[in-house]
Design an enzyme around this catalytic site. Sequence first.
Site, PDB file in Angstrom:
ATOM      1  N   LYS A 268       0.799  -1.357  -0.312  1.00  0.00           N
ATOM      2  CA  LYS A 268      -0.052   0.132  -0.255  1.00  0.00           C
ATOM      3  C   LYS A 268       0.806   1.303  -0.080  1.00  0.00           C
ATOM      4  O   LYS A 268       1.836   1.254   0.329  1.00  0.00           O
ATOM      5  CB  LYS A 268      -1.040  -0.063   1.720  1.00  0.00           C
ATOM      6  CG  LYS A 268      -1.995  -1.271   1.420  1.00  0.00           C
ATOM      7  CD  LYS A 268      -2.655  -0.968   3.155  1.00  0.00           C
ATOM      8  CE  LYS A 268      -3.904  -2.509   2.809  1.00  0.00           C
ATOM      9  NZ  LYS A 268      -4.660  -1.667   1.779  1.00  0.00           N
ATOM     10  N   ARG A 342     -10.591 -11.768   1.677  1.00  0.00           N
ATOM     11  CA  ARG A 342     -11.242 -12.650   0.719  1.00  0.00           C
ATOM     12  C   ARG A 342     -10.487 -13.849   1.044  1.00  0.00           C
ATOM     13  O   ARG A 342     -11.773 -15.156   0.869  1.00  0.00           O
ATOM     14  CB  ARG A 342     -12.191 -12.563  -0.528  1.00  0.00           C
ATOM     15  CG  ARG A 342     -10.293 -12.564  -1.563  1.00  0.00           C
ATOM     16  CD  ARG A 342     -11.005 -11.007  -2.321  1.00  0.00           C
ATOM     17  NE  ARG A 342     -10.824  -9.682  -2.448  1.00  0.00           N
ATOM     18  CZ  ARG A 342     -11.225  -9.345  -3.146  1.00  0.00           C
ATOM     19  NH1 ARG A 342     -12.003  -8.525  -4.370  1.00  0.00           N
ATOM     20  NH2 ARG A 342     -11.410  -7.386  -2.617  1.00  0.00           N
TER      21      ARG A 342
END
Length: 491
Positions: A268, A342
């Site tokens: 990130k 996920r």
Amino acid sequence: MTSVTQAKFVELDLEALATAPGRVVVFLSGDGPLDKGARRVNRLTRGALERVRDSEGFAKMKAGDAVELPWPSGMAAEAVQVVRLDRRAPVLDVRKAGGAIGKAGAGKPVLVVANTIRHGEELALGAMLRAYKFNPHRTGEAGEVKEGSLTFTVNKVEEATGKADTLAALAEGVFMTRDLVNEPSNVLTTTEFASRLKEMEAIGLEVTVLEEAELEELGMRALLGVGQGSESPSKVVVMEWKGGDKDARPFALIGKGVVFDTGGISLKPAGGMEDMTMDMGGAGTVAGAMKALALRKANANVVGIVGLVENMPDGRAQRPGDIVASMKGDTIEVINTDAEGRLVLCDIMWYAQEKYNPAGMIDLATLTGAIIIGLGNENTGVFSNDDALCKSFLKAAEVEGEGAWRMPLGAAYDKLLKSDKADMKNVGGRAAGSITAAQFLQRFVKDGTPWIHLDIAGTATASSGTPLAPKGATGWGVLALNRLIADLQEG
């Protein structure tokens, strides 16, 4: 854990208003006479409440807004708080008024003259929730824990007192979620997180911690791949509350618990990365909901399962292009290691269904930035394969004042997850990012299992205070999940 200032309920003693320490709270409505308590305070302060009621400022106040009368003459209190609230105000306005009381009175003795307020228990809950402060890492005066009190005068003391334990249970659950989400990641490691959940055995939960060797044996390689670059071991924690009929199928709550998310090899940007301590918000909400259910001894069977991992870049970390096998057996091509939540959820969702055959299942996760683009910070994204369950949840969230908005699912989005090398990719590109994430998860929901996915990326924390929470973790979802369980299994 941050302690809850539990509400107490007493009869109104008009004479005691003059000598009450700390803060005294009274209510004024837009019309009608002052109630008995307010009349007494008005006399003590030589008509101050009437002057407030007749002022232009009061006319502009909304339900639940408050003004201060500091160091009122004729009273020992340091302040009288005047709250605008009609006697038959809606529940959420009453709770907002309670929030104003809790915010101003945190750490102080507070006497609330609430005899004429309908839904007085909601007033107390709002005050308890907003009195929250997270300061275990501050030193000096800022880090002091000041004990306060919340006393409400009501007409039916015994009836209100009977609700006190349930109110405290809800507040305790919300506070646990907030504490977990607010903790820095060097404190709340996967091991520490699991330890705090294990401590809830003391309130009647059955808690099992599955370690990496057991997860490998179960085939949870999607989850394990996320954490393989971290020194903190990946874990799955199972919390069981067995308060319902012995043979009744449990309802399953599933939480993403990424204690820190660097993005892994798909790193990130540095700006704002410090906020990724909250990426375990789904697991935090599940933990808080399970605590509330256990403390109020819910007549329901509920299992909470959280996957605890840390997503770090390392020589052993998962790489873009890797292919992993899930517990279900489906293979996943990892296109972006920052779409890790996920991968955690899919394995524990499958585990929940295999082991518990739940009557329904809800997963919660700070899953996508895309949901914030779509819904901002006011609503959680709600995705579901079952209209009846979804309707029940949306109703519960509305009653509790926790914003939620249903989003679409559809087979047309599946093509975005198509992989040339595996059964699916873990991302589908920028378009419809929140929907493709939900479509990914839906592949791990068995036919016949009612399911909801809640993307809480925008609601788990607040950049400024809300009516019921200070800046930081909100505890969104604990109240709605508690109400849903009550509606479905205890109604």
